[in-house]
Scaffold this active site. Structure first.
Site, PDB file in Angstrom:
ATOM      1  CD1 TRP A   1     -24.211  -8.408  50.725  1.00 39.18           C
ATOM      2  CD2 TRP A   1     -24.073 -10.620  50.853  1.00 39.18           C
ATOM      3  NE1 TRP A   1     -22.875  -8.653  50.374  1.00 39.18           N
ATOM      4  CE2 TRP A   1     -23.007  -9.835  50.618  1.00 39.18           C
ATOM      5  CE3 TRP A   1     -24.135 -11.880  51.118  1.00 39.18           C
ATOM      6  CZ2 TRP A   1     -21.669 -10.815  50.462  1.00 39.18           C
ATOM      7  CZ3 TRP A   1     -22.933 -12.650  51.032  1.00 39.18           C
ATOM      8  CH2 TRP A   1     -21.756 -12.397  50.735  1.00 39.18           C
TER       9      TRP A   1
ATOM     10  CG  ASP B   1     -15.974  -2.097  55.043  1.00 38.26           C
ATOM     11  OD1 ASP B   1     -16.415  -2.960  54.802  1.00 38.26           O
ATOM     12  OD2 ASP B   1     -14.809  -1.786  55.737  1.00 38.26           O
TER      13      ASP B   1
ATOM     14  CD  GLU C   1     -20.076  -7.042  50.781  1.00 40.03           C
ATOM     15  OE1 GLU C   1     -19.133  -7.973  50.896  1.00 40.03           O
ATOM     16  OE2 GLU C   1     -20.455  -6.634  49.773  1.00 40.03           O
TER      17      GLU C   1
ATOM     18  CD  GLU D   1     -12.849 -12.614  47.960  1.00 41.51           C
ATOM     19  OE1 GLU D   1     -13.895 -12.137  47.707  1.00 41.51           O
ATOM     20  OE2 GLU D   1     -12.974 -13.635  48.638  1.00 41.51           O
TER      21      GLU D   1
END
Length: 369
Positions: free
Chosen positions: A118, A168, A171, A325
């Site tokens: 990640w 940020d 990502e 989202e």
């Protein structure tokens, strides 16, 4: 929701449903899952998203749920006290640890880092958590001692490392120092200053002053906050620095200019884009960002515009009562949407952070309350 403008009762009902959803999905550990079914988020909780979720349910009156989340964060930090000390000592010696030795941005519900790759090095979540836990304790008149060891660790970590470039909120762009990240850190250290020992309080004050000076020099363009130091672009995450974090008050010159720039450059019919070059799922509009901008407008005294943004967020709810989202109503790069669907599936729905920011704005406006 009806196709006409929603009533106060309907908006309050969506807020109530959102809180119930968050509480039902909260893990017994205290972690808030980012999204229960979305492939890339499933099984993980973020410090940043979770801190804003905890703040929303805390403001709604669910003290116990928010406290359990803060307990979970506290446990993660105290379990890594040795690693944090390594980071702090290396920074003091002028030889900072590599990015992969810094703390992660998300954790499994049992507090582990997880095994999949990640974009993990992000500092904003630890600042946001500091702000949220102190705000929660003050709001409900709770003793801070249960979280104080973790607060001290987070203060030491951020005070030593706030100047480092990192990913940020989205990502992305690890090569830059992001203004929203700096603002989250400043908000957290400012909040912590009131509860830590005098030496740490001085470190907090010094870091906050230096952060504000750095942003003033390199993070403000045409009077408004910029996406990263040296950039001329804006990013919707900057609204959080106006409200609820209040690093730049809405009635101040920078805060007011930032609100205006975000509305002018990133908002279409009430839906807010992350930034103009966003290609993630085609670059749609995010309900949670409309709510952040709504909070900023509420602080500025423009409750009518804040209500419009709340209503737009409500318009994105699915037939099952879930907030996504993002939505594809106005895509910046429509030809880039399918590649993300092929990679990760359809957009994360529900996203608990979306529900939380809707709740936070509904509570702020006292709609139906």
């Amino acid at each position: 929701m009806t196709t006409s403008a929603p009533t106060d009762v309907e908006l309050a009902e969506l807020s109530r449903h959102s809180v119930e959803l968050i509480l039902r999905l909260q893990d017994p550990s205290g972690a808030y899952p980012a999204s229960p079914t979305f492939s890339a988020y499933q099984g993980y909780s973020w410090f940043r998203d979770g801190a804003f979720i905890a703040d929303a349910v805390s403001a709604y009156g669910e003290e116990g749920s928010a406290s359990r989340f803060h307990d979970w964060c506290s446990g993660i930090l105290t379990a890594r006290s040795g690693r944090i000390r390594e980071v702090v000592d290396a920074a003091a010696a002028g030889s900072p640890v590599p990015d992969e030795r810094m703390l992660g941005t998300r954790f499994t519900f049992d507090g582990a880092e997880g095994s999949d790759e990640w974009w993990d090095f992000q500092l904003d979540g630890y600042g946001t958590w500091l702000w949220a836990v102190v705000e929660h304790a003050q709001r409900h008149e709770l003793g801070i001692d249960r979280w104080l060891p973790a607060i001290e660790l987070a203060v030491d970590y951020l005070a030593s490392s706030w100047e480092r470039p990192c990913f940020d909120w989205w990502e992305e762009h690890a090569e830059h120092v992001h203004v929203s990240t700096l603002g989250c850190i400043a908000a957290g250290l400012r909040a912590a200053q009131a509860v830590v020992d005098p030496v740490r309080a001085d470190a907090c004050a010094d870091a906050v002053a230096r952060i504000r000076a750095l942003i003033a020099r390199n993070g403000v363009v045409s009077g408004h906050l910029a996406k990263w130091l040296g950039s001329t672009d804006v990013d919707a995450s900057l609204a959080a620095l106006v409200a609820p974090l209040r690093v730049y008050p809405a009635d101040g010159a920078v805060g007011a200019s930032t609100i205006a720039a975000l509305d002018e450059q990133l908002t279409v019919d009430g839906g807010v884009h992350r930034y103009l070059l966003d290609t993630f799922f085609g670059g749609g509009q995010w309900p949670l960002l409309s709510c952040f901008l709504g909070l900023a407008y509420a602080d500025a005294g423009d409750t009518a515009r804040a209500r419009e943004l709340l209503e737009w967020a409500a318009s994105t709810v699915t037939a099952d009562g879930d907030l996504p989202e993002q939505v594809p109503h106005h895509l910046l790069f429509p030809d880039r949407r399918q590649e993300w669907i092929d990679r990760w599936g359809t957009v994360a729905t529900p996203l608990l952070w979306s529900h939380a920011m809707f709740v936070r704005l509904q509570v702020r406006l006292e709609v139906g309350r």
